[in-house]
Design a protein around this motif. Structure first.
Motif, short mmCIF file in Angstrom:
data_model
loop_
_atom_site.label_atom_id
_atom_site.label_comp_id
_atom_site.label_asym_id
_atom_site.label_seq_id
_atom_site.Cartn_x
_atom_site.Cartn_y
_atom_site.Cartn_z
N LEU A 16 51.75 4.95 -20.06
CA LEU A 16 50.34 4.61 -19.96
C LEU A 16 50.13 3.11 -19.91
CD1 LEU A 16 48.87 7.22 -22.43
CD2 LEU A 16 48.74 7.25 -19.95
N THR A 17 51.00 2.36 -20.59
CA THR A 17 50.88 0.91 -20.60
C THR A 17 51.07 0.35 -19.20
OG1 THR A 17 51.72 0.83 -22.84
CG2 THR A 17 51.78 -1.22 -21.59
N ASP A 18 51.99 0.96 -18.41
CA ASP A 18 52.28 0.47 -17.08
C ASP A 18 51.38 1.08 -16.01
OD1 ASP A 18 54.30 -1.08 -18.06
OD2 ASP A 18 55.85 0.45 -17.78
N LEU A 19 50.54 2.02 -16.41
CA LEU A 19 49.75 2.75 -15.41
C LEU A 19 48.88 1.82 -14.59
CD1 LEU A 19 48.86 5.38 -14.16
CD2 LEU A 19 47.16 5.60 -15.97
N VAL A 498 42.50 10.24 -11.39
CA VAL A 498 42.52 8.78 -11.52
C VAL A 498 41.15 8.13 -11.55
CG1 VAL A 498 44.79 8.60 -10.49
CG2 VAL A 498 42.78 8.53 -9.01
N ALA A 499 40.07 8.83 -11.24
CA ALA A 499 38.76 8.18 -11.18
C ALA A 499 37.96 8.47 -12.44
CB ALA A 499 37.98 8.63 -9.94
N ASN A 500 38.19 7.68 -13.46
CA ASN A 500 37.32 7.66 -14.63
C ASN A 500 37.24 6.22 -15.11
OD1 ASN A 500 39.41 7.12 -16.66
ND2 ASN A 500 40.02 9.25 -16.37
N SER A 501 36.37 5.96 -16.06
CA SER A 501 36.09 4.57 -16.45
C SER A 501 37.34 3.86 -16.97
CB SER A 501 34.97 4.53 -17.49
OG SER A 501 35.32 5.28 -18.65
N ILE A 502 38.18 4.57 -17.69
CA ILE A 502 39.36 3.94 -18.28
C ILE A 502 40.35 3.52 -17.20
CG2 ILE A 502 41.37 4.35 -19.75
CD1 ILE A 502 39.62 6.03 -21.56
N VAL A 503 40.65 4.43 -16.27
CA VAL A 503 41.60 4.11 -15.21
C VAL A 503 41.05 3.01 -14.30
CG1 VAL A 503 42.81 5.01 -13.20
CG2 VAL A 503 42.66 6.37 -15.28
N CYS A 504 39.76 3.10 -13.97
CA CYS A 504 39.17 2.08 -13.11
C CYS A 504 39.26 0.70 -13.76
CB CYS A 504 37.72 2.42 -12.80
SG CYS A 504 37.49 3.86 -11.73
N TYR A 505 39.02 0.63 -15.05
CA TYR A 505 39.10 -0.65 -15.75
C TYR A 505 40.54 -1.15 -15.83
CZ TYR A 505 38.02 -4.34 -19.08
OH TYR A 505 37.86 -5.58 -19.68
N MET A 506 41.47 -0.23 -16.07
CA MET A 506 42.89 -0.60 -16.12
C MET A 506 43.33 -1.21 -14.79
SD MET A 506 44.43 2.77 -18.03
CE MET A 506 46.13 2.35 -17.71
N CYS A 507 43.00 -0.54 -13.70
CA CYS A 507 43.45 -0.98 -12.39
C CYS A 507 42.85 -2.33 -12.00
CB CYS A 507 43.08 0.06 -11.34
SG CYS A 507 43.92 1.64 -11.55
N GLU A 514 45.49 1.32 -23.75
CA GLU A 514 44.88 1.00 -25.03
C GLU A 514 43.81 -0.09 -24.89
OE1 GLU A 514 48.11 1.19 -24.44
OE2 GLU A 514 48.66 3.02 -25.55
N GLY A 515 44.10 -1.09 -24.03
CA GLY A 515 43.12 -2.16 -23.81
C GLY A 515 41.86 -1.65 -23.14
N ALA A 516 42.05 -0.77 -22.16
CA ALA A 516 40.89 -0.20 -21.47
C ALA A 516 40.09 0.70 -22.42
CB ALA A 516 41.35 0.60 -20.26
N TYR A 517 40.80 1.48 -23.22
CA TYR A 517 40.15 2.37 -24.18
C TYR A 517 39.27 1.56 -25.14
CZ TYR A 517 39.84 6.56 -27.18
OH TYR A 517 39.40 7.64 -27.89
N LYS A 518 39.80 0.44 -25.60
CA LYS A 518 39.06 -0.44 -26.51
C LYS A 518 37.83 -1.01 -25.83
CE LYS A 518 39.64 -4.47 -29.53
NZ LYS A 518 40.61 -5.52 -30.00
#
Length: 597
Positions: A16-19, A498-507, A514-518
């Motif tokens: 998940l960290t590398d996602l 892949v299209a939710n707020s967490i993944v979009c912010y990560m990308c 964890e950073g996106a979740y926070k």
């Protein structure tokens, strides 16, 4: 909308960290998990064979729901309940009682689920409290618990009160005094009060951090008399809980207190059971409606979630006199769930575009262009919405159909956009995703229908605000969306979505899961603060509607706290429904009040 990656997934994991490093906006997902067969974007597949998401079946049998007896609908229980309420009312208005004792009583009354009976009396007490000037920011003779309790109650009931009243509990460095950490009661009260904060109130932000730290220390002592309250609060603050579920929990917790007021406790138990009987009657009517609609056997790919939809409406408006609102919203949320599955699971992109255009035109002739399974969906929606518009026109002389159809059309356009992202396997920019997702989550559709179902005077200002999606519609919808993503993101990632707020912010930002979740949690907190402020400032909407708005946000928070209680209800979700709607609270007959009193 659940968006499934069309990539062929192998049987290995990527961290998940590398996602965020491997998924880029507008490019295919490289997220993989342990599945040997390919996963396609089911909403847009063009193969002739239709798909199914294999949703778990409905666990609430129609015959079981129709067998509910709603025993406490008997007139003798209603009479007894009213007698107990009168005793509670006398306690609230008794000015000979110390004001702090009365505020404690009001807090108990509210948490026990009885406050809707005493709104006028509570307002008079709070007015009297303010007239005494003992909550002035310069007051030094009130302790932390008293300050926090009075602040929270005043904010909950829409009074202007400054958070500066907590300054005297801080040291010269602007931090809360360390010695306060030993005061568990005060810590708990301040913690609950901090969630009523507005944007920019740093003193309450500090209070939240300070109290959470010390309460977590105290929770380690499971023998503490405050353990149950502290653990309950840390799981979810009172301000974010479903009111009726909080009442169910607090009745049990209050009943174990040695200082419990037996009249108050009996009043709460009986009121809960009487209200529950009303809910059961509403549920039976809705269960019959849903069966007669006939959508379930025709649309086997969709979720059958009548009970869960009804539970949502109870979370938004539980009062016995609001049956009409509950039943109307149950119809709306049931149709939303079904049509969401059409877009999310079953329809091809060409079909979805046809359906979206049909709803936007609201033309019955457009049904001729739709496949058979969409014809029944369109007619179900068309007839239900038209019936509501007709009732309002007949009863209030207001033509509201354009407001309803616009809300549905905008939501389906948002559904369609998500389907297109899915087809192209694109991860949108975070803001693009959220600007679409707060509409697709359905909060606006629910709230606009709720406004008209309340059967109050419809104003021009309110109509303009509804059409423009006032902040009181936007804020809870954003909370709804973020809670949904937080509760379902991990399972969605494991399925390749892949299209939710967490993944979009990560990308977009190249950060870890964890950073996106926070970040999403931080955005959720800030949105709550804005909603708190919106709820007490001047708005074009009546107070009952504002309460429904806030309750929608609460319902969202609770539904997705540990997963997806709506899409994939587990035993815990079933137990919550059982305790709230099915099983009455045990009441000893010896304690029952009768007409012979």
């Amino acid at each position: 909308m659940a968006l499934v990656s069309p990539m062929l997934l192998n049987s290995s994991f990527i961290s998940l960290t590398d996602l965020g490093k491997n998924i880029k906006p507008g490019r295919p997902s490289l997220f993989v998990h342990r599945i040997d067969s390919p996963i396609r974007c089911l909403a847009t597949t063009n193969v002739s064979e239709k798909k199914s998401a294999n949703y778990q079946p409905n666990i609430w049998d129609y015959n079981f729901l129709q067998s509910l007896k709603h025993d406490y609908a008997d007139i003798r229980y209603e009479d007894s309940s009213m007698m107990l309420q009168e005793e509670v009312r006398r306690m609230i208005i008794d000015e000979n009682i110390d004001i702090w004792t009365t505020l404690e009583l009001i807090d108990d009354v509210k948490r026990l689920g009885l406050s809707y009976h005493f709104e006028k009396e509570i307002a008079k007490v709070l007015d009297r409290f303010l007239s005494l000037e003992i909550c002035n920011v310069r007051s030094t003779h009130i302790n932390l618990h008293e300050a926090a309790l009075s602040f929270r109650l005043l904010r909950e009931y829409g009074y202007e009160v400054s958070a500066d009243m907590f300054e005297r509990f801080m040291d010269n460095n602007g931090n809360y005094k360390a010695s306060l950490g030993k005061d568990v009661k005060g810590m708990l009260s301040l913690y609950e009060a901090s969630f009523l904060g507005y944007e920019g109130e740093e003193i309450l932000d500090k209070a939240k951090t300070f109290t959470r730290f010390h309460l977590r220390v105290h929770i380690e002592d499971r023998k503490s008399v405050q353990f149950e309250k502290v653990s309950h609060a840390l799981e979810l603050p009172m301000h974010h809980r479903i009111q009726r579920m909080e009442a169910r929990w607090y009745i049990d917790a209050y009943g174990r207190r040695k200082d419990a007021n037996r009249v108050l406790l009996d009043a709460a138990k009986l009121d809960f059971n009487v209200v529950q009987s009303t809910l059961q009657k509403d549920l039976q009517e809705m269960s019959l409606w849903w069966k007669e609609m006939g959508l379930v056997p025709k649309l086997s790919f969709s979720r059958d979630r009548l009970m869960e939809c009804f539970f949502w409406t109870v979370g938004m408006v539980f009062e016995p006199h609001s049956s009409h609102v509950r039943k109307g919203l149950t119809k709306v949320t049931s149709l939303i769930t079904t049509i969401d599955d059409v877009y999310d699971v079953y329809g091809t992109l060409d079909e979805l575009e046809l359906f979206t255009s049909a709803v936007e035109s609201w033309d019955i002739k457009s049904i001729q262009l739709l496949p058979d399974y969409m014809k029944i969906c369109f007619l179900a929606l068309y007839n239900t919405v038209n019936e509501l518009a007709y009732d309002i026109l007949k009863d209030q002389g207001q033509y509201i159909l354009p407001y309803l159809t616009k809300a549905w059309s905008d939501m389906l356009k948002a559904f369609l956009q998500e389907a297109k992202w899915c087809r192209d396997n694109n991860v949108p920019k975070f803001n693009d995703y959220l600007n679409n997702a707060w509409v697709s989550v359905s909060g606006v559709v629910i709230l606009i229908h709720a406004y008209f179902l309340l059967n109050h005077n419809i104003t021009k200002d309110a109509l303009v605000s509804l059409e423009n999606y006032h902040d009181l519609l936007r804020r809870p919808s954003i909370i709804f969306r973020l809670c949904n993503d937080l509760g379902t993101s991990m399972s969605e990632l494991q399925r390749g979505e892949v299209a939710n707020s967490i993944v979009c912010y990560m990308c977009e930002n190249g950060v870890s899961y964890e950073g996106a979740y926070k970040h999403i949690h931080s955005l959720l907190d800030e949105t709550w603060k804005k909603l708190n402020k919106d709820g007490v400032t001047c708005s074009p909407f009546p107070k009952p509607f504002v309460e429904i708005v806030i309750n929608l946000a609460r319902m969202s928070r609770c539904t997705y706290l540990y997963g997806d209680d709506h899409g994939a209800p587990d035993n815990a979700a079933k137990n919550r429904i059982w305790c709230l709607i099915i099983e009455p609270i045990a009441v000893k007959e010896a304690n029952m009040y009768t007409n012979e009193m």
